[in-house]
Design a protein around this motif. Sequence first.
Motif, PDB file in Angstrom:
ATOM      1  N   LEU A 249     -27.914  14.661  10.122  1.00 44.67           N
ATOM      2  CA  LEU A 249     -28.429  14.762   8.763  1.00 44.67           C
ATOM      3  C   LEU A 249     -28.113  16.133   8.192  1.00 44.67           C
ATOM      4  CD1 LEU A 249     -30.034  12.313   9.843  1.00 44.67           C
ATOM      5  CD2 LEU A 249     -31.952  13.079   8.452  1.00 44.67           C
ATOM      6  N   HIS A 250     -27.587  16.143   6.982  1.00 42.91           N
ATOM      7  CA  HIS A 250     -27.376  17.395   6.248  1.00 42.91           C
ATOM      8  C   HIS A 250     -28.271  17.325   5.019  1.00 42.91           C
ATOM      9  CE1 HIS A 250     -24.463  20.266   3.974  1.00 42.91           C
ATOM     10  NE2 HIS A 250     -25.578  20.862   4.341  1.00 42.91           N
ATOM     11  N   CYS A 251     -29.303  18.160   5.004  1.00 45.66           N
ATOM     12  CA  CYS A 251     -30.291  18.114   3.931  1.00 45.66           C
ATOM     13  C   CYS A 251     -30.512  19.498   3.338  1.00 45.66           C
ATOM     14  CB  CYS A 251     -31.639  17.615   4.462  1.00 45.66           C
ATOM     15  SG  CYS A 251     -31.583  15.972   5.194  1.00 45.66           S
ATOM     16  N   HIS A 252     -30.733  19.511   2.036  1.00 45.93           N
ATOM     17  CA  HIS A 252     -31.155  20.728   1.353  1.00 45.93           C
ATOM     18  C   HIS A 252     -32.518  20.457   0.742  1.00 45.93           C
ATOM     19  CE1 HIS A 252     -27.053  22.933   0.922  1.00 45.93           C
ATOM     20  NE2 HIS A 252     -27.260  22.455   2.136  1.00 45.93           N
ATOM     21  N   VAL A 253     -33.298  21.528   0.600  1.00 42.82           N
ATOM     22  CA  VAL A 253     -34.680  21.349   0.196  1.00 42.82           C
ATOM     23  C   VAL A 253     -35.100  22.460  -0.767  1.00 42.82           C
ATOM     24  CG1 VAL A 253     -35.575  22.601   2.213  1.00 42.82           C
ATOM     25  CG2 VAL A 253     -37.004  20.871   1.117  1.00 42.82           C
ATOM     26  N   VAL A 254     -35.953  22.096  -1.703  1.00 49.22           N
ATOM     27  CA  VAL A 254     -36.598  23.073  -2.587  1.00 49.22           C
ATOM     28  C   VAL A 254     -38.075  23.080  -2.224  1.00 49.22           C
ATOM     29  CG1 VAL A 254     -37.158  23.721  -4.951  1.00 49.22           C
ATOM     30  CG2 VAL A 254     -34.937  22.667  -4.437  1.00 49.22           C
ATOM     31  N   LEU A 255     -38.587  24.241  -1.852  1.00 49.59           N
ATOM     32  CA  LEU A 255     -39.998  24.414  -1.500  1.00 49.59           C
ATOM     33  C   LEU A 255     -40.696  25.211  -2.586  1.00 49.59           C
ATOM     34  CD1 LEU A 255     -39.661  25.370   2.289  1.00 49.59           C
ATOM     35  CD2 LEU A 255     -39.968  23.098   1.272  1.00 49.59           C
ATOM     36  N   ALA A 256     -41.928  24.807  -2.914  1.00 46.36           N
ATOM     37  CA  ALA A 256     -42.696  25.495  -3.949  1.00 46.36           C
ATOM     38  C   ALA A 256     -43.988  26.046  -3.356  1.00 46.36           C
ATOM     39  CB  ALA A 256     -43.022  24.531  -5.088  1.00 46.36           C
ATOM     40  N   ASP A 257     -44.342  27.279  -3.729  1.00 53.51           N
ATOM     41  CA  ASP A 257     -45.607  27.866  -3.262  1.00 53.51           C
ATOM     42  C   ASP A 257     -46.727  27.525  -4.247  1.00 53.51           C
ATOM     43  OD1 ASP A 257     -45.494  29.632  -5.410  1.00 53.51           O
ATOM     44  OD2 ASP A 257     -44.885  31.355  -4.186  1.00 53.51           O
ATOM     45  N   ARG A 258     -47.935  28.085  -4.020  1.00 52.75           N
ATOM     46  CA  ARG A 258     -49.093  27.707  -4.836  1.00 52.75           C
ATOM     47  C   ARG A 258     -48.967  28.108  -6.293  1.00 52.75           C
ATOM     48  NH1 ARG A 258     -53.842  28.720  -2.466  1.00 52.75           N
ATOM     49  NH2 ARG A 258     -52.882  28.817  -0.421  1.00 52.75           N
ATOM     50  N   GLN A 259     -48.099  29.064  -6.593  1.00 48.94           N
ATOM     51  CA  GLN A 259     -47.851  29.435  -7.992  1.00 48.94           C
ATOM     52  C   GLN A 259     -46.688  28.635  -8.593  1.00 48.94           C
ATOM     53  OE1 GLN A 259     -48.414  32.245  -5.753  1.00 48.94           O
ATOM     54  NE2 GLN A 259     -50.533  32.248  -6.476  1.00 48.94           N
ATOM     55  N   GLY A 260     -46.124  27.747  -7.821  1.00 52.82           N
ATOM     56  CA  GLY A 260     -45.004  26.954  -8.309  1.00 52.82           C
ATOM     57  C   GLY A 260     -43.667  27.661  -8.179  1.00 52.82           C
ATOM     58  N   ARG A 261     -43.672  28.815  -7.551  1.00 52.08           N
ATOM     59  CA  ARG A 261     -42.406  29.527  -7.335  1.00 52.08           C
ATOM     60  C   ARG A 261     -41.602  28.793  -6.265  1.00 52.08           C
ATOM     61  NH1 ARG A 261     -45.517  35.130  -6.804  1.00 52.08           N
ATOM     62  NH2 ARG A 261     -46.209  33.896  -5.023  1.00 52.08           N
ATOM     63  N   CYS A 262     -40.326  28.632  -6.530  1.00 49.94           N
ATOM     64  CA  CYS A 262     -39.496  27.818  -5.649  1.00 49.94           C
ATOM     65  C   CYS A 262     -38.478  28.641  -4.868  1.00 49.94           C
ATOM     66  CB  CYS A 262     -38.747  26.762  -6.461  1.00 49.94           C
ATOM     67  SG  CYS A 262     -39.841  25.501  -7.134  1.00 49.94           S
ATOM     68  N   SER A 263     -38.228  28.178  -3.671  1.00 51.94           N
ATOM     69  CA  SER A 263     -37.149  28.692  -2.840  1.00 51.94           C
ATOM     70  C   SER A 263     -36.378  27.486  -2.341  1.00 51.94           C
ATOM     71  CB  SER A 263     -37.699  29.467  -1.637  1.00 51.94           C
ATOM     72  OG  SER A 263     -38.435  30.592  -2.072  1.00 51.94           O
ATOM     73  N   GLY A 264     -35.094  27.638  -2.209  1.00 48.68           N
ATOM     74  CA  GLY A 264     -34.307  26.501  -1.760  1.00 48.68           C
ATOM     75  C   GLY A 264     -33.268  26.896  -0.737  1.00 48.68           C
ATOM     76  N   GLY A 265     -32.798  25.912  -0.021  1.00 49.11           N
ATOM     77  CA  GLY A 265     -31.749  26.169   0.956  1.00 49.11           C
ATOM     78  C   GLY A 265     -31.521  24.986   1.862  1.00 49.11           C
ATOM     79  N   HIS A 266     -30.780  25.251   2.899  1.00 47.95           N
ATOM     80  CA  HIS A 266     -30.406  24.240   3.892  1.00 47.95           C
ATOM     81  C   HIS A 266     -31.605  23.982   4.811  1.00 47.95           C
ATOM     82  CE1 HIS A 266     -27.439  22.491   6.798  1.00 47.95           C
ATOM     83  NE2 HIS A 266     -28.319  22.918   7.669  1.00 47.95           N
TER      84      HIS A 266
ATOM     85  N   PHE B 274     -41.411  30.606   6.017  1.00 47.99           N
ATOM     86  CA  PHE B 274     -42.618  30.525   5.185  1.00 47.99           C
ATOM     87  C   PHE B 274     -43.769  30.118   6.098  1.00 47.99           C
ATOM     88  CE2 PHE B 274     -38.872  29.562   2.735  1.00 47.99           C
ATOM     89  CZ  PHE B 274     -39.002  30.336   1.598  1.00 47.99           C
ATOM     90  N   GLU B 275     -44.723  31.000   6.235  1.00 45.73           N
ATOM     91  CA  GLU B 275     -45.839  30.743   7.151  1.00 45.73           C
ATOM     92  C   GLU B 275     -47.000  30.028   6.471  1.00 45.73           C
ATOM     93  OE1 GLU B 275     -45.664  31.042  10.359  1.00 45.73           O
ATOM     94  OE2 GLU B 275     -43.670  31.958  10.276  1.00 45.73           O
ATOM     95  N   GLU B 276     -47.006  29.991   5.118  1.00 46.56           N
ATOM     96  CA  GLU B 276     -48.085  29.321   4.386  1.00 46.56           C
ATOM     97  C   GLU B 276     -47.659  27.894   4.029  1.00 46.56           C
ATOM     98  OE1 GLU B 276     -48.782  30.889   0.495  1.00 46.56           O
ATOM     99  OE2 GLU B 276     -46.686  31.391   0.212  1.00 46.56           O
ATOM    100  N   GLY B 277     -48.623  27.086   3.602  1.00 44.70           N
ATOM    101  CA  GLY B 277     -48.318  25.735   3.165  1.00 44.70           C
ATOM    102  C   GLY B 277     -47.429  25.744   1.937  1.00 44.70           C
ATOM    103  N   MET B 278     -46.436  24.881   1.924  1.00 45.07           N
ATOM    104  CA  MET B 278     -45.485  24.786   0.810  1.00 45.07           C
ATOM    105  C   MET B 278     -45.313  23.320   0.427  1.00 45.07           C
ATOM    106  SD  MET B 278     -44.332  27.996   0.345  1.00 45.07           S
ATOM    107  CE  MET B 278     -42.651  28.055  -0.314  1.00 45.07           C
ATOM    108  N   GLU B 279     -45.079  23.089  -0.876  1.00 50.24           N
ATOM    109  CA  GLU B 279     -44.725  21.746  -1.336  1.00 50.24           C
ATOM    110  C   GLU B 279     -43.244  21.496  -1.076  1.00 50.24           C
ATOM    111  OE1 GLU B 279     -46.411  19.347  -3.204  1.00 50.24           O
ATOM    112  OE2 GLU B 279     -48.300  20.395  -3.581  1.00 50.24           O
ATOM    113  N   ILE B 280     -42.922  20.310  -0.604  1.00 52.93           N
ATOM    114  CA  ILE B 280     -41.517  19.890  -0.631  1.00 52.93           C
ATOM    115  C   ILE B 280     -41.303  19.326  -2.029  1.00 52.93           C
ATOM    116  CG2 ILE B 280     -39.718  18.423   0.347  1.00 52.93           C
ATOM    117  CD1 ILE B 280     -41.443  18.189   2.883  1.00 52.93           C
ATOM    118  N   ALA B 281     -40.822  20.174  -2.928  1.00 49.07           N
ATOM    119  CA  ALA B 281     -40.620  19.728  -4.311  1.00 49.07           C
ATOM    120  C   ALA B 281     -39.464  18.739  -4.384  1.00 49.07           C
ATOM    121  CB  ALA B 281     -40.363  20.928  -5.216  1.00 49.07           C
ATOM    122  N   SER B 282     -38.484  18.943  -3.510  1.00 51.13           N
ATOM    123  CA  SER B 282     -37.341  18.028  -3.462  1.00 51.13           C
ATOM    124  C   SER B 282     -36.601  18.215  -2.150  1.00 51.13           C
ATOM    125  CB  SER B 282     -36.390  18.315  -4.634  1.00 51.13           C
ATOM    126  OG  SER B 282     -35.261  17.461  -4.558  1.00 51.13           O
TER     127      SER B 282
END
Length: 140
Positions: A88-105, A66-74
């Motif tokens: 550290l083993h972490c998973h993350v949900v990222l949200a774009d400006r429309q609130g659309r989320c992508s998640g993964g390791h 993701f080349e644009e700014g994203m929220e770390i929603a979780s």
Amino acid sequence: MKSFEFECKRVLLGRLEKGDDVLEGLTEFCVQHGVAAGSIQALGLLQRGRLRFYDQATAAHHETEFEEGMEIASLVGNISSKDGEVFLHCHVVLADRQGRCSGGHLTTGNIAFVCEFAIMALEGTVPERTHDEATGLIMW
Ligand code: ZN
């Protein structure tokens, strides 16, 4: 099933600096503060991101950038040991400006704009990650 039992001794709050790599920064924080086992949660904003997905059928890792700014929603994860080092083993949900989320390791390449985190530091025998035949992954 495996399980481990700990005493919770400390809870640490912290913030990464703008431009820090999230995974590297959190790992460095744990090393500096003597956190060998624990859990972690975080939120914030990324300047750019990178998520990894593990394909169970092919055992291949796929990455999405993701080349644009994203929220770390979780961001949730755990802290243990791999090859004798803090891991550290972490998973993350990222949200774009429309609130659309992508998640993964969470992998390296996630660059913080801001990132606030809480770490629950545990005292006890630190789980060591080793290769797991059933999944092909490095697990406790
Ligand atoms: Zn993972």
